[in-house]
Design an enzyme around this catalytic site. Sequence first.
Site, short mmCIF file in Angstrom:
data_model
loop_
_atom_site.label_atom_id
_atom_site.label_comp_id
_atom_site.label_asym_id
_atom_site.label_seq_id
_atom_site.Cartn_x
_atom_site.Cartn_y
_atom_site.Cartn_z
CB ILE A 161 -0.96 -0.02 1.21
CG1 ILE A 161 -1.88 -1.24 1.14
CG2 ILE A 161 -1.78 1.27 1.26
CD1 ILE A 161 -2.68 -1.50 2.39
CG ASP A 266 -10.43 4.72 6.95
OD1 ASP A 266 -11.62 5.10 6.93
OD2 ASP A 266 -10.08 3.55 6.65
CD GLU A 271 -11.23 1.19 13.73
OE1 GLU A 271 -11.69 0.19 13.13
OE2 GLU A 271 -10.36 1.92 13.25
CG HIS A 289 -11.50 0.55 9.54
ND1 HIS A 289 -10.92 -0.02 10.64
CD2 HIS A 289 -10.81 0.07 8.47
CE1 HIS A 289 -9.94 -0.82 10.27
NE2 HIS A 289 -9.85 -0.79 8.96
CG LEU A 290 -15.59 4.53 5.18
CD1 LEU A 290 -16.14 5.80 4.54
CD2 LEU A 290 -16.65 3.44 5.20
CB ALA A 292 -10.68 -2.61 2.99
#
Length: 533
Positions: A161, A266, A271, A289-290, A292
């Site tokens: 990444i 993110d 969480e 946490h978007l 993926a």
Amino acid sequence: MNGVIGEDGGMARILVTEPLADSGLALLRDAGHGVDVRLDLSPQDLLEAISGAGALIVRSATKVTEQVIEAGRDLVAVGRAGAGVDNIDVAAATRRGVMVVNAPGSNSLSTAEHAMALLLAMARNVPQAHGALKDGRWEKSRWAGVELHGKTLGVLGLGRIGTLVAQRAHAFGMRVIARDPFVTADRARQLGIELVDSYEELIAHSDFLSIHANKTKETTGLIGKDLLAKAKPGLRIVNAARGGIVDEDALAAAIETGQIAGAALDVFDTEPTTESPLFGLDSVVVTPHLAASTAEAQDKAGQMIAEQLVLALRGDFVPFAVNVEAAEVPESVRPFLPLAERLGRLFALLADGLPPLMEIAYQGELAGHDTRLLKLAVLRGVLAAASDDPVSYVNAPQLAEEHGMQVRESTTTVSDEYVNLVSLSGGDHALAGTLTGKRGDARIVMLDGHDIEIPLADHLLVVRNDDRVGMMALVTATVAEAGVNIADMRLGRSPGGGTALAVITSDNEIPSSLRDRLAGHPGILDVLVVNAG
């Protein structure tokens, strides 16, 4: 629905506690497994649901603790449909012999694109201006931003990444520097990236910082008060990697003092979360946490994790098992895994337990490849036959160490008689086997120093006797009296003479009483009955 897979394959109940792509669920069902989808389980409900499951599939929200693993007495594998395994107690899984697998790379592109989206949104204050305008306020001057062109992007972690983000940053005309101790200077130069020697140097020379590191003991809280104090004034930080790497309280304080100009996150330490000191700051962009959360990433992750679990439940090699010592297995080595495991099992029965020292030798073409998984297969067979511990590729080395068993390996590409040969020795026993013919049939070719070639069957009778007339007639007559049908029989003489070895295979289980019948005759030195099936 209950049912746990056996060594010979078959149905397993797979518990799925978070949304998984339909293509992944279909793949599991097509492989003959039962898929039990139970979303939004409480921790207590999970402890109850895991009972009887052969595998568990989670994403990032489900916490697979030691307690969960202990409750899953039938677990073979735990799969994370995505990269990282920080919500899984890998150490506890390893102790229990439970394989932990993930789907690295399945969400790399989506995560990199989301990191760039956060970077741009933060630089140009897109969410803030959007919110103001929808609320009826035209705040053109308030939400002026900064350009990316000509700025320096610091990348913390140059894995898949981080590399994708760096490549996209170059397209915006940014200079890219990075800190990653596992990347060579030559590789960085190929990517057009300058490596720096410390986190302090990275943060001191960056206008933007994008985090792409795994969460470990070393990186937890890394972006904290001390490091932020050394940042280049006006630094903007993006974290689309793992919550907890950034100390949210320290970051909020640094933004309030003006040391840090803004942040886009993110992921968060806890969480799901709806409270953070960062949420009330105008220069902060946040998403739940978007990274993926694209249709493409979810489809790839679902299929990949399903493929891995099908392999794990079948007892086959799993490429993305994070707690197996061997990371890959060449195609030329893969057919020898069942042979190695069966040789290990037979050796333990020969030795009547675990030898303090076992030597494994690989000869021929095999020796030129990575043989780490063959060692694990041998250990799996030895330990399964000689102990009551649940044993797998995962915990075999640990169990061997706990039992005080040392292993030595040797390789030689020269083999006089066989293209490939796997040999085991330890204590008073030795065993060697290979694969022969177009079908790759497993055969024993040496047993305790006797050259003897016979199929590696599940039911074996091994008799060592004086090398004199009439002994084989005695053996075969006693076997017939016991009602054992001989499928194959081979004889071998000891290198020094004086003794001979007979190995008999049968299609059916050989009664243990045959050992006593034979041992009572003069001239019979050793008798071993092996029923490995």
